[in-house]
Design an enzyme around this catalytic site. Structure first.
Site, PDB file in Angstrom:
ATOM      1  N   ARG A 166      11.191  -2.333  13.169  1.00  5.56           N
ATOM      2  CA  ARG A 166      11.381  -3.059  13.970  1.00  5.56           C
ATOM      3  C   ARG A 166      12.773  -1.829  14.766  1.00  5.56           C
ATOM      4  NH1 ARG A 166      13.232  -8.317  11.342  1.00  5.56           N
ATOM      5  NH2 ARG A 166      11.945  -7.759  10.147  1.00  5.56           N
ATOM      6  N   ASP A 177       3.255   1.997   4.734  1.00  5.23           N
ATOM      7  CA  ASP A 177       4.588   1.960   5.885  1.00  5.23           C
ATOM      8  C   ASP A 177       3.580   2.480   7.316  1.00  5.23           C
ATOM      9  OD1 ASP A 177       5.691  -0.102   6.267  1.00  5.23           O
ATOM     10  OD2 ASP A 177       6.777   0.394   5.845  1.00  5.23           O
ATOM     11  N   ASP A 191      15.989  -2.348   4.749  1.00 14.58           N
ATOM     12  CA  ASP A 191      14.452  -3.047   4.348  1.00 14.58           C
ATOM     13  C   ASP A 191      13.705  -3.035   5.746  1.00 14.58           C
ATOM     14  OD1 ASP A 191      12.429  -2.331   3.285  1.00 14.58           O
ATOM     15  OD2 ASP A 191      12.019  -4.029   2.106  1.00 14.58           O
ATOM     16  N   ASP A 246       8.492   3.471   2.446  1.00 15.38           N
ATOM     17  CA  ASP A 246       9.247   2.483   2.519  1.00 15.38           C
ATOM     18  C   ASP A 246       9.876   2.342   1.507  1.00 15.38           C
ATOM     19  OD1 ASP A 246      11.548   0.694   3.414  1.00 15.38           O
ATOM     20  OD2 ASP A 246       9.564  -0.825   4.235  1.00 15.38           O
ATOM     21  N   GLU A 299      13.215  -1.697   8.569  1.00 19.62           N
ATOM     22  CA  GLU A 299      13.642  -0.577   9.099  1.00 19.62           C
ATOM     23  C   GLU A 299      12.280  -0.879  10.391  1.00 19.62           C
ATOM     24  OE1 GLU A 299      11.739  -0.675   6.434  1.00 19.62           O
ATOM     25  OE2 GLU A 299       9.875   0.068   7.319  1.00 19.62           O
ATOM     26  N   LYS A 332      13.774  -2.485  -1.727  1.00 19.40           N
ATOM     27  CA  LYS A 332      12.711  -3.019  -2.649  1.00 19.40           C
ATOM     28  C   LYS A 332      12.570  -3.243  -4.275  1.00 19.40           C
ATOM     29  CE  LYS A 332       9.998  -2.202   1.359  1.00 19.40           C
ATOM     30  NZ  LYS A 332       9.408  -3.465   0.944  1.00 19.40           N
TER      31      LYS A 332
HETATM   32  N1  BES Z   1       6.890  -2.741   4.884  1.00 21.41           N
HETATM   33  C1  BES Z   1       7.594  -3.856   5.305  1.00 21.41           C
HETATM   34  C2  BES Z   1       7.087  -4.952   5.409  1.00 21.41           C
HETATM   35  C3  BES Z   1       5.543  -4.636   4.286  1.00 21.41           C
HETATM   36  C4  BES Z   1       6.106  -5.088   2.762  1.00 21.41           C
HETATM   37  C5  BES Z   1       4.545  -4.679   4.534  1.00 21.41           C
HETATM   38  C6  BES Z   1       4.999  -5.677   1.629  1.00 21.41           C
HETATM   39  C7  BES Z   1       3.510  -4.562   3.042  1.00 21.41           C
HETATM   40  C8  BES Z   1       3.375  -5.680   2.379  1.00 21.41           C
HETATM   41  C9  BES Z   1       8.887  -3.576   5.784  1.00 21.41           C
HETATM   42  O1  BES Z   1       9.352  -3.114   6.294  1.00 21.41           O
HETATM   43  C10 BES Z   1       9.904  -4.201   5.098  1.00 21.41           C
HETATM   44  O2  BES Z   1      10.319  -3.961   3.811  1.00 21.41           O
HETATM   45  N2  BES Z   1      10.248  -5.824   5.473  1.00 21.41           N
HETATM   46  C11 BES Z   1      11.092  -7.004   5.001  1.00 21.41           C
HETATM   47  C12 BES Z   1      11.640  -7.392   5.777  1.00 21.41           C
HETATM   48  C13 BES Z   1      12.974  -8.691   5.179  1.00 21.41           C
HETATM   49  C14 BES Z   1      13.620  -7.421   5.090  1.00 21.41           C
HETATM   50  C15 BES Z   1      13.582  -9.319   6.603  1.00 21.41           C
HETATM   51  C16 BES Z   1       9.539  -7.939   4.789  1.00 21.41           C
HETATM   52  O3  BES Z   1       8.729  -8.042   4.690  1.00 21.41           O
HETATM   53  O4  BES Z   1      10.370  -8.193   3.272  1.00 21.41           O
HETATM   54 ZN    ZN Z   2       8.037  -1.273   6.110  1.00 20.39          ZN
HETATM   55 MN    MN Z   3      11.201  -1.841   4.409  1.00 21.55          MN
END
Ligand code: BES
Ligand code: ZN
Ligand code: MN
Length: 495
Positions: A354, A291, A350, A273, A352, A280
């Site tokens: 869900r 992920d 990001d 991811d 994604e 990111k």
């Molecule tokens: N895979 C990430 C969540 C994540 C982040 C897991 C850091 C472990 C460590 C997820 O897909 C993600 O990027 N979530 C975003 C959501 C936001 C854009 C609403 C997040 O957590 O920043």
């Molecule tokens: Zn993710």
């Molecule tokens: Mn993500």
């Protein structure tokens, strides 16, 4: 490692390494005391030197006993007698595992399970021992060609138990713990692989291989054409930006009459991811190979259930994809149509996970499940909210939430319940579609769960956010195998 229950008198024991407990202060456990008699007071005399007191995790390694048949003794501190909590027992076991890793003995025999752990049983004590020792012996070696430290020598462990009933209990516990440990190992191994090896296709191939281990396990892999035909527009939109095709892994375990409704486990399988167009930051981005830990834990849990041949039905669903930026990737503002028919405005590419999970939840409906649990490294916000100790738990069903919390406490793979209130749902409103895929900066882990809940109305459902628990960062970087112990315990409890 091979584990066995062994019933033998301490007086006639032969072993390369015996593990026994000592309470604070310097109070030998019953087996340690018998061993001390056999060794003519050696242990008591060593304890008198005051090197260890018996605090939780204290270690005293006796490399020479003067008795030909007992080559080594490892004394493990258990703290004050009568005050050993399950967590403290785990600390003691971790210390014991460290000593076992370092010893050159190939076989060992343990009586540490005789410790009285608050509110726990012999079965729990033995299972924890195996799960901790196996976990601590695990090493990711597949992609290292150099500088590998020599592997620990220990390969056989016996548990000293007496009486037909205890032997039967120990044998059952060994079976369960070995299956759980195997599930944990599968999850760790898949998760530690880098994104360029563990692609959605690779993950699907591994699931198929694991599926072949049991006649009761049937694995099907859906490709992008199948997903298209099912109308999984949200899931497919995530993989558009990647040259690696998406896959949906479907593992069906039939342990009882095919008419019995199954439990469905869904695991997020993002093999990498990068965030997509909402890319990111570079720091720690490598960790986004993890992920897919939710998916790996579902595959591991199914392998464990099949190994134990539990008389229940379980389905594992792993939507697998990459999330990368490219000319064909999702863009902020894009609107996609989910399998459920709801349109989703992608305000942040990001978010994604869900998008995959919502379509898998809709797919789960066809199984008329008794319950659905999804497992996902879903939000960084969950780590902010809870840290890295519990997984976050959300559920639309009290009974299911209680069952999961109970299993979490038993397996010490803990969870903390979070709210799913109507008030949060408003944050997901979109001006242009039925809902948005993000709910703003507040309560990010909760709004993510709220998003999923809209697709889980037809069955008891729970969501585990394992972003903080599935792997360790820093010097010890690596997958933990969580929440395989929790999932396996939950399913064992359903029998
Ligand atoms: N895979 C990430 C969540 C994540 C982040 C897991 C850091 C472990 C460590 C997820 O897909 C993600 O990027 N979530 C975003 C959501 C936001 C854009 C609403 C997040 O957590 O920043
Ligand atoms: Zn993710
Ligand atoms: Mn993500």
């Amino acid at each position: 490692m091979e584990y066995k229950a062994k019933s033998e008198q301490v007086e006639s024991l032969q072993s390369a390494c015996v593990l026994v407990g000592v309470y604070q202060k310097r109070k030998l456990t019953p087996t340690a005391s018998l061993l001390d008699d056999r060794l003519q007071g050696l242990l008591e005399s060593l304890l008198k030197r005051d090197d260890i007191e018996g605090k939780v995790g204290d270690l005293l390694i006796v490399n020479h006993t003067g008795d030909q048949a007992i080559e080594r003794v490892i004394l493990v501190g258990l703290g004050k007698s009568g005050e050993l909590t399950p967590k403290a027992y785990r600390s003691a076991l971790n210390a014991a595992a460290r000593a076992l890793k370092a010893t050159h003995a190939k076989h060992a025999l343990s009586a540490l399970h005789e410790a009285e752990v608050e509110g726990q049983t012999l079965s729990h004590n033995i299972r924890q021992f195996i799960e901790i020792v196996d976990s601590s012996l695990y090493r990711f070696t597949e992609l290292k060609t150099e500088s590998l430290a020599p592997a620990p020598k220990i390969n056989k462990m016996d548990f000293l138990v007496h009486g037909a009933k205890s032997i039967a209990t120990a044998e059952k516990a060994i079976e369960q713990a070995e299956a759980t440990s195997m599930g944990v190992r599968i999850a760790k191994e898949l998760a530690n692989l880098p994104g360029n090896v563990c692609t959605p296709t690779y993950l699907a191939d591994q699931a198929e291989k694991i599926g072949k281990r049991s006649k009761k396990l049937k694995t099907k892999i859906l490709d992008e054409r199948d997903l298209e035909a099912l109308g999984m527009g949200a899931f497919l939109s995530v993989s558009k930006g990647s040259v690696e095709p998406a896959r949906m892994i479907v593992m069906e375990y039939t342990g009882t009459s095919a008419k019995t409704k199954p439990y469905v486990l869904i695991g997020k399988g993002l093999t990498f991811d990068a965030g997509g167009i909402s890319i990111k930051p570079a720091a720690s981005m490598d960790e986004m190979k993890y992920d897919m830990c939710g998916g790996a834990s579902v595959i591991g849990a199914l392998a464990a259930v099949a190994e134990m041949q539990l008389p229940i039905n379980v389905v594992g669903l792993v939507p697998a994809s990459e999330n990368l930026p490219s000319g064909s990737a999702n863009k902020p503002g894009d609107i996609v149509t989910s399998m459920a028919g709801l349109t989703i405005e992608i305000l942040n590419t990001d978010a994604e996970g869900r998008l995959l999970l919502c379509d898998a939840l809709t797919f789960a409906k066809r199984y008329e499940p008794q319950a659905v649990i999804d497992v996902a490294t879903l939000t960084g916000a969950c780590i902010v909210a809870l840290g890295r100790h519990p997984s976050g738990l959300w559920s639309n069903n009290e009974e299911l939430a209680a069952a999961i919390t109970g299993a979490a406490d038993k397996s010490l793979d803990r969870v903390w319940r979070m709210p799913l209130w109507e008030e949060y749902q408003d944050q997901l409103k979109s001006n242009f579609a039925d809902l948005a895929n993000i709910g703003g900066p507040d309560g990010g882990s909760v709004t993510a769960a709220c998003f999923l809940s809209k697709f889980a109305k037809d069955f008891p459902w729970a969501h585990l956010d394992i972003a903080g628990t599935a792997w360790k960062t820093g010097a010890d970087k690596g997958a933990t195998g969580r929440p395989v112990p929790l999932l396996v315990q939950y399913l064992m409890d359903r029998v």
